[in-house]
Every structure is written in C-alpha cells, then in structure tokens.
Design a protein around this motif. Structure first.
Motif, short mmCIF file in Angstrom:
data_model
loop_
_atom_site.label_atom_id
_atom_site.label_comp_id
_atom_site.label_asym_id
_atom_site.label_seq_id
_atom_site.Cartn_x
_atom_site.Cartn_y
_atom_site.Cartn_z
N ARG A 88 1.03 -1.15 -0.13
CA ARG A 88 0.20 0.22 0.40
C ARG A 88 0.83 1.28 -0.15
NH1 ARG A 88 -2.69 -3.10 3.55
NH2 ARG A 88 -2.11 -2.02 5.58
N GLN A 89 1.90 1.28 1.01
CA GLN A 89 2.66 2.52 0.88
C GLN A 89 3.44 3.04 -0.84
OE1 GLN A 89 5.13 2.21 4.21
NE2 GLN A 89 3.49 1.86 5.16
N ASN A 90 4.06 1.75 -1.40
CA ASN A 90 4.50 1.42 -2.56
C ASN A 90 3.63 2.24 -3.43
OD1 ASN A 90 6.96 1.14 -4.32
ND2 ASN A 90 5.56 -0.32 -5.24
N GLN A 91 2.48 1.77 -3.64
CA GLN A 91 1.13 1.99 -4.89
C GLN A 91 1.05 3.55 -4.14
OE1 GLN A 91 -1.81 -0.14 -3.92
NE2 GLN A 91 -1.18 -2.08 -5.34
N GLN A 92 1.08 4.40 -2.92
CA GLN A 92 1.17 5.65 -2.63
C GLN A 92 1.71 6.38 -3.21
OE1 GLN A 92 -0.12 5.77 1.74
NE2 GLN A 92 -1.84 4.46 2.12
N GLY A 93 3.09 5.77 -2.48
CA GLY A 93 4.45 6.60 -3.27
C GLY A 93 4.47 6.67 -4.60
N GLN A 94 4.00 5.68 -5.26
CA GLN A 94 4.63 5.21 -6.69
C GLN A 94 3.33 6.64 -7.56
OE1 GLN A 94 6.11 4.59 -8.62
NE2 GLN A 94 7.46 3.34 -6.84
N ALA A 95 1.88 6.83 -7.13
CA ALA A 95 1.23 7.61 -6.90
C ALA A 95 0.98 9.54 -6.64
CB ALA A 95 -0.57 7.92 -6.65
N MET A 96 1.76 9.15 -5.87
CA MET A 96 2.44 10.86 -4.98
C MET A 96 3.26 11.23 -6.58
SD MET A 96 3.01 10.29 -1.24
CE MET A 96 4.24 11.45 -0.86
N ILE A 97 4.90 10.15 -6.92
CA ILE A 97 5.64 10.60 -7.55
C ILE A 97 4.83 11.14 -9.08
CG2 ILE A 97 7.49 9.93 -9.44
CD1 ILE A 97 8.12 7.75 -7.27
N ARG A 98 3.41 10.00 -9.61
CA ARG A 98 3.26 10.22 -10.81
C ARG A 98 3.00 11.69 -11.24
NH1 ARG A 98 1.64 4.94 -10.62
NH2 ARG A 98 0.12 5.46 -9.52
N THR A 99 1.91 12.54 -9.84
CA THR A 99 1.36 13.05 -9.27
C THR A 99 2.34 14.35 -9.52
OG1 THR A 99 -0.84 12.13 -8.18
CG2 THR A 99 -0.29 15.18 -8.02
#
Length: 331
Positions: free
Chosen positions: A71-82
């Motif tokens: 979950r943390q990895n998905q959230q981190g990747q989503a933040m990077i894409r944003t």
C-alpha cells in the motif's frame, strides 16, 4: 532465418535495451535535480523495504508487513506520478520505455521469437537484397515532364497530360502508402519513365520506415531458383521475403526466360501477396495483349482485376536526352 542477419538483429535489439536503461537513468537524474520531493519519496520507500527485510530476518508478521509495504509503495508511486504531471512531465516519465514493450527488447516472448525480431531480420535481409539499388538517384522532383510536351498518344491525346496524371498518382501513392495500399501495373514502351517512378516510390516509402524490395523480375527469379534447387550458399529465403515485405516492386516483367518454374513462381508471388493484402508494383514493356500471350490466365486475371493499371506514353526519354546532348555539343 539467415544466421548472420539474426546475429545482427540481436545486437541491434540489445543496443535498444541498453539505450532504454541509459535513458531511464538520465531521466531519473534529471527529475532528482528538478523535483527534490521525488528523491525524498524514493528514500522513504527504500527505508520501508529495508525494514521489511529486517522483519523477515527476525521472523515477524511478514504477511501484514508485505501488505502494508504494498500500500505504501502504491501511494508513493501515485505521489511521484502526480508530481511529474504538476511539473509538466508525463506520468510514466521515470519508467523504462522499450522499443518493443512486448518482449522488453529481448527479442523473445513467452519462449518464442518475438515479432519485432522477425521483422528486424526481414528488414536486414531486404536491405542486403537492395544494396545494389541506388534509390536516391530517382525522385519525383527530378522526373521531368518536359520530355512529353508536344507529343500525342495513338488516340490523339496529350502525352504531357497523361504523364502528368501518372506522376501525380505515383507521388500520392508514395505519400499515403500503407501495407494495405493497392497494387499497380505500370506498362508502356521502353524508356518512358516506369523505372524512374518505381524507384521514386520505393525511395519515399523506404524513408517512411516500410520494408521495400526492388529488382528486375529475372534477378529475383534467378535467386529464388538457386535457393530452391540448392545452388545458393547460406540459408537465405528470398521467396519468403518477396511474399512478406511491405512493398514489392518487380521491374521489367516479361524479360525473364520462359519456364514452368518461373511461371509458377510469378503466380505464387502475385497470388500470395494478393491474399495477404500486400501491395505489389509491376512494371513492364508489354501491353495487355502481350501480357496475355506470355502468361497464363491465372496470372493475367489477377493482374487485370486487382491492379490499378497506368499506361506510360511518349517517346524514349533516354533517346531524347541523348539528342539534346548532341545538339548542345554541336551548338
């Protein structure tokens, strides 16, 4: 599949893969400089992964930690894409971008040869067959309609107007070419520009990245014959290249020797490419009656019913050029 061309293709694909990785590293360094927040997010993700390894080593509750890490990895990747999009970059800017996403530039997919490798080997083989052809010498720009001025067809029409239409068609054909374009028959007496416009089409279609094979019918047939009867060295398959390339241009139909093998091979090429919806351009000095007399009905019916036919008219351009040279020399 030719071993030499296969090795060459694999080297090209390996270079593509290495280039993709190098470009990704350069993009990462660029983003780390321009968007420092991305660096901090990646550091946090790295620390989380390291903590998971420690938990696994100490025998902790691995399943829950794995789910938490996911979950943390998905959230981190989503933040990077944003963050990337907010700074004007594509969301996938930091990902690896392969030339062939299917095999990820390895040449193989699910244990089989990838289509990208097969197509590259075919392209290299086509280039080898075309190596003696000087495509750049003939273009639409240096095709002069001046040699057709003042001349009339057998029906009294203007040769200039007729050839202007032919030139326009060939130029538009090359400009809008796709592997599903129609086939063409270019016919007329010798020296009227059939080879020139065929090469001009090939030149432009090649520049657009399509595979093109060009040569006289007799040269292609001789090579196919040598390979068929085991008289050629290597493991080339010229016939398959002729059947599968994006555009095949057969020059000087009718100049080949008469044999059952040649007739059946010509039929196979024309019929197979028609069934595969692959376009063929045929040029010939023969007229309709001469084509019908020289080839059996299976060949002629496919040409007459499936090809766009364009007649070349006028006087032998090579003779006219020679006459002009002589006049200038005497002037």
């Amino acid at each position: 599949m030719n071993e030499e061309n296969l090795e060459h293709a694999l080297r090209i694909i390996s270079t593509r893969r290495n280039s993709a990785r190098t470009q990704q590293e350069e993009r990462i360094q660029e983003i780390e400089t321009r968007i420092p927040e991305v660096v901090e997010i990646n550091r946090q993700l790295f620390r989380t992964s390291r903590n998971l390894l420690e938990i696994i080593r100490d025998g902790g509750n691995v399943s829950e930690q794995v789910e938490s890490l996911r979950r943390q990895n998905q959230q981190g990747q989503a933040m990077i894409r944003t963050l990337l999009e907010q700074h004007g970059y594509p969301a996938d800017y930091l990902e690896l971008h392969y030339t062939c996403e299917k095999c990820q530039d390895t040449g193989f997919f699910q244990g089989k040869t990838c289509s990208c490798l097969t197509e590259l080997v075919a392209k290299l083989s086509a280039e080898k067959l075309n190596q003696s052809v000087r495509f750049e010498q003939c273009s639409f720009e240096n095709f002069s309609l001046d040699y057709y001025k003042g001349l009339h067809t057998e029906n009294g029409g203007s040769c200039y107007n007729a050839m202007e239409r032919v030139l326009y068609f060939c130029r538009e054909y090359a400009r809008h070419f796709t592997p599903g374009s129609p086939s063409i028959l270019l016919f007329g007496k010798t020296g009227l520009g059939k080879t020139h416009l065929s090469l001009a089409i090939a030149n432009q279609v090649l520049r657009r990245g399509y595979s093109v094979l060009y040569d006289s019918v007799i040269n292609f047939l001789r090579q196919v014959e040598r390979e068929h009867f085991g008289r050629a060295s290597g493991d080339d398959d010229t016939l398959e290249l002729l059947l599968s390339c994006d555009l095949l241009i057969l020059d000087d139909l009718g100049t080949e020797f008469h044999s059952q093998f040649y007739q059946s091979t010509i039929y196979n090429i024309i019929n197979t490419r028609m069934n595969r919806n692959r376009p063929t351009i045929i040029s010939t000095n023969l007229n309709y009656d001469e084509i019908s007399h020289q080839y059996d009905e299976r060949i002629t019916s496919r040409i007459y019913t499936n090809y766009n036919c364009y007649q070349f008219v006028g006087q032998d351009v090579r003779v006219l050029k020679r006459q002009q040279q002589l006049q200038h020399g005497n002037g």
